[in-house]
Design a protein around this motif. Structure first.
Motif, PDB file in Angstrom:
ATOM      1  N   THR A 287     -22.561  23.806   9.105  1.00  0.00           N
ATOM      2  CA  THR A 287     -22.765  25.008   9.173  1.00  0.00           C
ATOM      3  C   THR A 287     -23.503  25.193   8.042  1.00  0.00           C
ATOM      4  OG1 THR A 287     -20.004  25.211  10.020  1.00  0.00           O
ATOM      5  CG2 THR A 287     -21.823  27.355   8.383  1.00  0.00           C
ATOM      6  N   VAL A 288     -25.108  25.988   8.175  1.00  0.00           N
ATOM      7  CA  VAL A 288     -25.769  27.128   7.557  1.00  0.00           C
ATOM      8  C   VAL A 288     -25.730  28.367   7.434  1.00  0.00           C
ATOM      9  CG1 VAL A 288     -27.996  27.616   7.580  1.00  0.00           C
ATOM     10  CG2 VAL A 288     -27.230  25.172   8.654  1.00  0.00           C
ATOM     11  N   ALA A 289     -24.984  28.484   6.673  1.00  0.00           N
ATOM     12  CA  ALA A 289     -24.813  30.724   6.070  1.00  0.00           C
ATOM     13  C   ALA A 289     -26.181  31.521   5.373  1.00  0.00           C
ATOM     14  CB  ALA A 289     -23.785  30.437   4.937  1.00  0.00           C
TER      15      ALA A 289
ATOM     16  N   THR B 284     -23.973  37.441   5.261  1.00  0.00           N
ATOM     17  CA  THR B 284     -23.379  35.892   5.927  1.00  0.00           C
ATOM     18  C   THR B 284     -23.362  35.760   7.220  1.00  0.00           C
ATOM     19  OG1 THR B 284     -21.589  36.475   4.278  1.00  0.00           O
ATOM     20  CG2 THR B 284     -21.665  34.373   5.942  1.00  0.00           C
ATOM     21  N   ILE B 285     -24.997  35.308   7.796  1.00  0.00           N
ATOM     22  CA  ILE B 285     -25.385  34.963   8.900  1.00  0.00           C
ATOM     23  C   ILE B 285     -25.012  33.054   9.265  1.00  0.00           C
ATOM     24  CG2 ILE B 285     -26.511  34.421  10.294  1.00  0.00           C
ATOM     25  CD1 ILE B 285     -28.564  37.490   9.677  1.00  0.00           C
ATOM     26  N   THR B 286     -24.054  32.832  10.202  1.00  0.00           N
ATOM     27  CA  THR B 286     -24.060  31.394  10.539  1.00  0.00           C
ATOM     28  C   THR B 286     -24.462  30.827  11.453  1.00  0.00           C
ATOM     29  OG1 THR B 286     -21.482  31.513  11.378  1.00  0.00           O
ATOM     30  CG2 THR B 286     -21.827  32.064   8.444  1.00  0.00           C
ATOM     31  N   ILE B 287     -25.048  29.731  10.762  1.00  0.00           N
ATOM     32  CA  ILE B 287     -26.119  28.387  12.597  1.00  0.00           C
ATOM     33  C   ILE B 287     -25.058  27.192  12.407  1.00  0.00           C
ATOM     34  CG2 ILE B 287     -27.711  28.087  13.463  1.00  0.00           C
ATOM     35  CD1 ILE B 287     -28.372  30.326  10.903  1.00  0.00           C
ATOM     36  N   PRO B 288     -24.666  26.999  13.133  1.00  0.00           N
ATOM     37  CA  PRO B 288     -24.065  25.775  13.437  1.00  0.00           C
ATOM     38  C   PRO B 288     -25.874  24.413  13.303  1.00  0.00           C
ATOM     39  CG  PRO B 288     -24.173  26.254  15.553  1.00  0.00           C
ATOM     40  CD  PRO B 288     -24.690  27.671  14.448  1.00  0.00           C
ATOM     41  N   ALA B 289     -25.882  23.161  12.807  1.00  0.00           N
ATOM     42  CA  ALA B 289     -27.074  22.545  12.301  1.00  0.00           C
ATOM     43  C   ALA B 289     -26.563  21.151  12.859  1.00  0.00           C
ATOM     44  CB  ALA B 289     -27.883  22.888  12.221  1.00  0.00           C
ATOM     45  N   LEU B 290     -26.631  20.041  13.260  1.00  0.00           N
ATOM     46  CA  LEU B 290     -26.299  18.428  13.374  1.00  0.00           C
ATOM     47  C   LEU B 290     -25.065  18.169  12.443  1.00  0.00           C
ATOM     48  CD1 LEU B 290     -29.758  17.530  11.950  1.00  0.00           C
ATOM     49  CD2 LEU B 290     -28.724  17.677  14.267  1.00  0.00           C
ATOM     50  N   GLY B 291     -23.530  19.510  13.013  1.00  0.00           N
ATOM     51  CA  GLY B 291     -22.853  18.821  12.679  1.00  0.00           C
ATOM     52  C   GLY B 291     -22.261  19.720  11.435  1.00  0.00           C
TER      53      GLY B 291
ATOM     54  N   TYR C 194     -22.995  23.946   4.194  1.00  0.00           N
ATOM     55  CA  TYR C 194     -21.730  23.311   3.635  1.00  0.00           C
ATOM     56  C   TYR C 194     -21.032  22.344   5.386  1.00  0.00           C
ATOM     57  CZ  TYR C 194     -20.092  27.373   5.502  1.00  0.00           C
ATOM     58  OH  TYR C 194     -19.420  28.047   6.566  1.00  0.00           O
ATOM     59  N   GLY C 195     -20.602  21.641   5.178  1.00  0.00           N
ATOM     60  CA  GLY C 195     -19.701  20.228   5.980  1.00  0.00           C
ATOM     61  C   GLY C 195     -19.623  18.922   5.643  1.00  0.00           C
ATOM     62  N   PRO C 196     -19.294  18.125   6.349  1.00  0.00           N
ATOM     63  CA  PRO C 196     -19.066  16.368   5.547  1.00  0.00           C
ATOM     64  C   PRO C 196     -19.563  15.767   4.945  1.00  0.00           C
ATOM     65  CG  PRO C 196     -18.283  17.123   8.514  1.00  0.00           C
ATOM     66  CD  PRO C 196     -18.794  18.231   7.678  1.00  0.00           C
ATOM     67  N   GLY C 197     -19.058  15.757   3.431  1.00  0.00           N
ATOM     68  CA  GLY C 197     -19.639  15.065   3.025  1.00  0.00           C
ATOM     69  C   GLY C 197     -21.381  16.461   2.230  1.00  0.00           C
TER      70      GLY C 197
ATOM     71  N   LEU D 277     -34.746  21.492   3.057  1.00  0.00           N
ATOM     72  CA  LEU D 277     -33.741  20.878   2.985  1.00  0.00           C
ATOM     73  C   LEU D 277     -33.620  19.360   3.678  1.00  0.00           C
ATOM     74  CD1 LEU D 277     -31.553  24.182   2.447  1.00  0.00           C
ATOM     75  CD2 LEU D 277     -31.906  22.628   0.189  1.00  0.00           C
ATOM     76  N   LEU D 278     -32.707  18.662   3.383  1.00  0.00           N
ATOM     77  CA  LEU D 278     -31.862  17.240   4.044  1.00  0.00           C
ATOM     78  C   LEU D 278     -33.296  16.686   5.134  1.00  0.00           C
ATOM     79  CD1 LEU D 278     -28.542  19.069   4.678  1.00  0.00           C
ATOM     80  CD2 LEU D 278     -29.036  17.616   2.612  1.00  0.00           C
ATOM     81  N   ALA D 279     -34.537  16.681   4.345  1.00  0.00           N
ATOM     82  CA  ALA D 279     -35.331  16.193   5.000  1.00  0.00           C
ATOM     83  C   ALA D 279     -35.836  16.430   5.955  1.00  0.00           C
ATOM     84  CB  ALA D 279     -34.821  15.060   5.674  1.00  0.00           C
ATOM     85  N   GLY D 280     -35.770  17.945   6.103  1.00  0.00           N
ATOM     86  CA  GLY D 280     -37.038  18.868   7.034  1.00  0.00           C
ATOM     87  C   GLY D 280     -35.612  19.561   8.140  1.00  0.00           C
ATOM     88  N   LEU D 281     -34.278  19.489   8.040  1.00  0.00           N
ATOM     89  CA  LEU D 281     -33.684  20.343   8.576  1.00  0.00           C
ATOM     90  C   LEU D 281     -33.754  22.043   8.608  1.00  0.00           C
ATOM     91  CD1 LEU D 281     -30.645  20.285  10.480  1.00  0.00           C
ATOM     92  CD2 LEU D 281     -30.170  19.797   8.772  1.00  0.00           C
ATOM     93  N   ILE D 282     -33.307  22.029   7.153  1.00  0.00           N
ATOM     94  CA  ILE D 282     -33.999  23.200   6.710  1.00  0.00           C
ATOM     95  C   ILE D 282     -35.676  23.695   6.062  1.00  0.00           C
ATOM     96  CG2 ILE D 282     -32.795  25.737   5.554  1.00  0.00           C
ATOM     97  CD1 ILE D 282     -30.519  24.583   5.957  1.00  0.00           C
TER      98      ILE D 282
END
Length: 201
Positions: free
Chosen positions: A158-160, A149-156, A183-186, A101-106
């Motif tokens: 949120t990864v749930a 529902t574990i949440t992790i911040p990643a580059l602005g 999820y996040g802006p855009g 996802l998202l060019a290797g972010l996840i």
């Protein structure tokens, strides 16, 4: 006079028979849907391997893809989704392999989710689960063990992970599981999303 008496007796008997006939029993109704990927990324909307909604009468619906690639958004191999409603159970599941996802972010080698809503008599209950193998978020390996529902911040963003929402009230029950929700802006991406609900007779 005899004709009137016979008619009166016949009408009374018919009315009594009609009153004794039980009303048609309400049928259990179902709803469900499973989707491998549903994404909106800065105006780019993507839906992959979506069963569509299950009709209230139940049945079974499936969707699958051998592989998919939307550059910068998602790549994955072997995407499957299914939803079924019959008897006292509504169930949905989704699975993907080799997710990026998202060019290797996840990344993850396996992402799966499962949702169930069922009847115990006239009382509904629900449950859900996720399975993620070799999950890596922003370069950090993560092991998901049971907790919803574990949440992790990643580059602005949120990864749930193993995101679960459920509701049961009397004869109605529903469950939704997103194995990964970013999820996040855009950005709004759900991976291995499963929904099941039921209204018990």
């Amino acid at each position: 006079m005899l004709r009137r008496i016979v008619f009166g007796i016949g009408a009374a008997a018919a009315a009594a028979a009609l009153a004794a006939t039980p009303a048609s029993a309400a049928a259990t109704s179902y709803s469900g849907e499973a989707t491998a990927v549903r994404a909106s990324v800065f105006g780019v909307n993507v839906t992959l391997a979506d069963t569509g909604p299950l009709p209230s009468s139940g049945g079974s619906q499936t969707a699958s893809l051998i592989g998919a690639s939307v550059p910068g958004v998602v790549t994955a191999g072997v995407l499957t989704a299914s939803t079924t409603g019959s008897g006292d159970t509504s169930t949905s599941s989704s699975s993907l392999a080799d997710v990026n996802l998202l060019a290797g972010l996840i990344t993850a080698s396996v992402v799966q989710s499962h949702a169930t809503a069922s009847c115990q008599g006239a009382t509904a209950q629900s449950s859900g689960s996720s399975n993620l193998v070799n999950l890596v978020v922003a370069g950090q390996p993560l092991v998901v063990v049971g907790s919803p529902t574990i949440t992790i911040p990643a580059l602005g963003l949120t990864v749930a992970v193993n995101e679960q929402t459920s509701s049961t009230s009397g004869s109605h029950g529903d469950e939704t599981v997103n194995a990964i929700h970013v999820y996040g802006p855009g950005v709004d991406i759900a991976v291995a999303s499963s929904h099941a609900d039921i209204d018990c007779a």
